[in-house]
Design an enzyme around this catalytic site. Sequence first.
Site, PDB file in Angstrom:
ATOM      1  N   HIS A 183      12.841 -28.598  53.714  1.00  0.00           N
ATOM      2  CA  HIS A 183      11.783 -29.646  53.665  1.00  0.00           C
ATOM      3  C   HIS A 183      10.141 -29.441  53.575  1.00  0.00           C
ATOM      4  O   HIS A 183       9.648 -30.405  53.472  1.00  0.00           O
ATOM      5  CB  HIS A 183      12.515 -30.656  55.022  1.00  0.00           C
ATOM      6  CG  HIS A 183      12.003 -30.020  55.953  1.00  0.00           C
ATOM      7  ND1 HIS A 183      12.406 -29.029  56.921  1.00  0.00           N
ATOM      8  CD2 HIS A 183      10.949 -30.326  56.880  1.00  0.00           C
ATOM      9  CE1 HIS A 183      11.952 -29.039  58.096  1.00  0.00           C
ATOM     10  NE2 HIS A 183      10.817 -29.706  58.005  1.00  0.00           N
ATOM     11  N   HIS A 245      11.225 -21.727  55.472  1.00  0.00           N
ATOM     12  CA  HIS A 245       9.778 -22.238  55.420  1.00  0.00           C
ATOM     13  C   HIS A 245       8.829 -21.558  55.417  1.00  0.00           C
ATOM     14  O   HIS A 245       7.720 -21.707  54.349  1.00  0.00           O
ATOM     15  CB  HIS A 245       9.695 -23.122  56.716  1.00  0.00           C
ATOM     16  CG  HIS A 245      10.991 -24.229  56.831  1.00  0.00           C
ATOM     17  ND1 HIS A 245      11.413 -24.512  55.920  1.00  0.00           N
ATOM     18  CD2 HIS A 245      11.315 -24.424  58.453  1.00  0.00           C
ATOM     19  CE1 HIS A 245      12.463 -25.462  56.664  1.00  0.00           C
ATOM     20  NE2 HIS A 245      12.371 -25.393  57.814  1.00  0.00           N
TER      21      HIS A 245
END
Length: 485
Positions: A183, A245
């Site tokens: 994300h 991430h």
Amino acid sequence: MSTPTTPPHLFVVLGATGDLMMRKLLPSLHKLYQKGEIVSPSVILGAARKPISEDQFRALGLQHLVEEKAGTTEGLEPWCREVLHYQCLGEGGPEDYQRLAERIRQIEAARGLPGNRVLYLALPLGALHPAMEGLGSAGLSRGPGWTRLVVEKPFGRDLASAESLNRDIHQSFKEEQVYRIDHYLGKETVQNLLVFRFANLFIESLWNRQWVEHVQITVSESLGVEGRAEYYDTAGAMRDMVQNHLTQLLTLIAMEVPGAFEADAIRNEKVKVLRSVERPGPSDVVFGQYTSGKVDGKDVAGYREEPGVRADSTTETYAAIRLRVASWRWHGVPFFLRTGKRLPRKSTRITVTFKAPPISFFQLSEEYEVNPDRLSIILQPDEGFDLAFEIKVPGEATRTQTHRMKFRYSDVFGEIRDAYETLLLDVLSGDQTLFVRADEVEESWRLYDAILSHPPPVHKYSPGSAGPAESSQLTGELGYRWNDL
Ligand code: BG6
């Protein structure tokens, strides 16, 4: 100008009664409907093991949308009734998936949908293999229109499991159909990294070993594990944050200019970065785990006291790593990555520290320090950039001071689109640029495999501190220090 709409489709979510669907996907999908970016006859079909009725599923969805305050609550109930469907997956055997396929066809026929399907796996790691088998056996990897498979992280827990998952997926789906979600890639500021670098020649011309001293990538969180202990205790900061991430941020900072601004050209360059990173050894990594203490004047439990965490857990809630990128551009420039829970504040930023001038004319007294120029890319909160540079203090010939030039997205653009909304729209329009390709995910696991199989000792740190004191060695050994959090 009218809002462009996505093609008519059926959005199927496996694991539809879980947290991810209720807290992230559903509110984002609902927003996209509200904004007119998804329109009727497109609908959502939730599937999960829970033996609940369609009405109960709609009520659950409604309750969460109200809790998440997804825009105005007006019209939520009719929306849930119109858009949400549910199919129980029972034990998840082949006949359950056949029933799911049948239900998909029924809904498509009833709504006049052309057979475009998103299959979104909002499932824990252990449930992915059986789901792939079930979807494959029911012939759901192909449909009358396009079929796109979305897979959430964690994508494996080491190199071997990621490879095995990729093999499973590729048995039924082609890579062009697969959207592995990280994300962070959906965050507007992360996407802007490419524009920032490649649309501003002055930045790009400084972006190399000649001008850059070192780079720090920090993702600090003030929260603890927040009811996710069952998952987190088997993952830890490396698997939960660093492998995905932080490493994605590293690739975007370090990559070369792609041949074209399209998915595979960009992803090829990211993979090249991952291949050129030297695998970190034990002396390049510091792990930590938070103890009990106070944050903002409130008592907080230590990690081992969190409900669901093993009392003797050695899972790291903090990880700091020193990486070397063995490329022409970055040889000799250290990249420092760190992330942790229960640090002083929530903040994600990348700081590029430039080299100091070769001769300092201005540091004429001990009292004043001339700092090297620093560019901070602030990914959250308060998204924007800060450029710290030196100026002369008026009237004082020998004195310089550090000043910041600031840019904040909110000053110019107001509200920024949520990462999930961006990623969902990209899935629906078939753009894979912001999704992690099979070879990319494997390369990033390969990088950390040795550390994960032989983890370093875990040092304690107090909540609200900047992490274990030992992490200062990583920067200190090279003459640097961590930026303030
Ligand atoms: C998730 C991790 O992927 O990212 C969480 O599983 C973490 O542990 C979260 O808190 C952080 O995301 P964001 O967007 O809030 O920085």
